[in-house]
Design an enzyme around this catalytic site. Structure first.
Site, mmCIF file in Angstrom:
data_model
loop_
_atom_site.group_PDB
_atom_site.id
_atom_site.type_symbol
_atom_site.label_atom_id
_atom_site.label_comp_id
_atom_site.label_asym_id
_atom_site.label_seq_id
_atom_site.Cartn_x
_atom_site.Cartn_y
_atom_site.Cartn_z
ATOM 1 N N ALA A 286 1.890 2.962 -14.433
ATOM 2 C CA ALA A 286 1.463 1.911 -15.364
ATOM 3 C C ALA A 286 0.274 1.147 -14.807
ATOM 4 C CB ALA A 286 2.624 0.952 -15.624
ATOM 5 N N HIS A 309 1.390 -6.319 -9.112
ATOM 6 C CA HIS A 309 0.147 -5.550 -9.155
ATOM 7 C C HIS A 309 -0.419 -5.509 -10.567
ATOM 8 C CE1 HIS A 309 -0.540 -2.757 -5.428
ATOM 9 N NE2 HIS A 309 -0.670 -4.033 -5.143
#
Length: 343
Positions: A286, A309
């Site tokens: 992702a 992240h």
């Protein structure tokens, strides 16, 4: 020249730096990054971060200030991107794939040209996507979006010796189309590999035995790969899950005094959590999809959760590009969508 963007690296790791480098190369916008990795045990720029800075600066003839080991601030003023053949040596087991991750978006966004990038260092690192992950999971999705890109794993490199080598080739000018990936589709196959470099093959057999007993039907799809041409010892176990619409790879990394059985469980746990969700992609895939979708200007996917992240990556991308990310609940998953910024 537009004024530099000011970015705060305090609450993120190397991902903020890599995304900023990519986007500066694409947009021509300079940036200043401060408090780099300030919350990490060893703050500032590490060798593999400097390798990414050097590689990016080489491809676009950038002017750089602060590119030194341990530096907490960096100024990057990009020039014009140029195609061609390039070779970079990290000089350690630092991740080759993180350097490629930095350069790839800019090459995909280039209007024309052929790029061939060779990087030496680590190819299978605990805190980075492996070369196998890029080959089997990430790049196939980029090709579905229209990219002309291939990756060759020329030599394996494990921590701490390094010595691995990868080659990435890109034919620019194809553009990127949006991707919709909300369902992973039917499960087609699960297989496991244990990579063992300059170590007894029995280590890999023990790892695969654990996985074979835990995953129904896996026993007939397990393989030990003995590597003898590596600079040092190394061990990795991979669980490769193929669904109709996407592939995912989950890894456990061997280390000194770490039992083989625990290495296997390190890969098994994340795979099980992924399969128990309805997400199309795991959190690492992702994270890597966000910038290509932003360059395409549209797209959406489902993933397991909003990782730190991903959150910091969205902030950096939105600072450079006229897009915004939307995060919304989906059944046993999180939906991530990129769209044009309002106004």
């Amino acid at each position: 020249m537009s004024s530099p963007l000011t970015l705060d690296g305090r609450h993120g790791g190397g991902q903020i730096l890599r995304s900023a480098l990519s986007l500066a190369m694409i947009t021509g916008r300079p940036f200043e990054l401060g408090a780099i990795r300030a919350q990490r045990p060893k703050p500032g720029l590490m060798r593999q971060h400097l390798a990414a800075v050097t590689a990016a600066a080489t491809l676009c003839d950038a002017v750089v200030e602060g590119a030194e080991p341990g530096s907490s601030a960096l100024r990057f003023v990009p020039g014009a991107l140029r195609s061609g053949d390039f070779r970079f040596a990290i000089g350690s087991a630092g991740s080759t794939t993180l350097v490629l991750q930095t350069l790839l978006p800019a090459m995909l966004a280039a209007p024309a040209g052929r790029f061939c990038i060779e990087v030496s260092g680590g190819t299978h690192n605990p805190l980075a996507p492996s070369a196998d992950f890029l080959q089997h999971c990430f790049l196939p999705l980029l090709r579905r979006m229209g990219a002309a890109v291939t990756l060759e794993l020329l030599r394996h490199g494990f921590h701490p010796a390094g010595g691995g080598q990868v080659r990435l080739q890109v034919e620019a000018g194809h553009g990127l189309q949006g991707l919709v990936l909300e369902e992973r589709g039917a499960l087609l196959q699960t297989r496991a590999r244990a990579l063992v470099a300059n170590l007894p093959s029995a280590i890999g057999k023990r790892e695969l035995q654990v996985l074979g007993e835990a995953v129904e039907g896996l026993q007939d799809h397990c393989k030990v790969i003995a590597l003898s041409d590596c600079d040092g010892p190394g061990n990795l176990v991979e669980l490769h899950v193929t669904h109709a619409h996407v592939d995912e790879l989950f890894c456990g990394h061997g280390a000194k005094s770490r039992p083989a059985e625990q290495v296997a469980l390190d890969a098994l746990g994340p795979m099980q959590r992924y399969l128990q969700s309805n997400a199309a992609v795991g959190e690492h895939l992702a994270d890597q999809l966000m910038l290509p979708l932003a360059l395409a200007g549209a797209g959406r996917f489902t993933t397991t959760q909003l990782s730190p992240h991903m959150a910091s990556n969205a902030e950096v991308i939105e600072a450079f590009l006229p897009v915004r990310f939307g995060f919304s609940p989906a059944p046993q998953a999180l939906r991530v969508e990129v769209m044009a910024a309002p106004g």
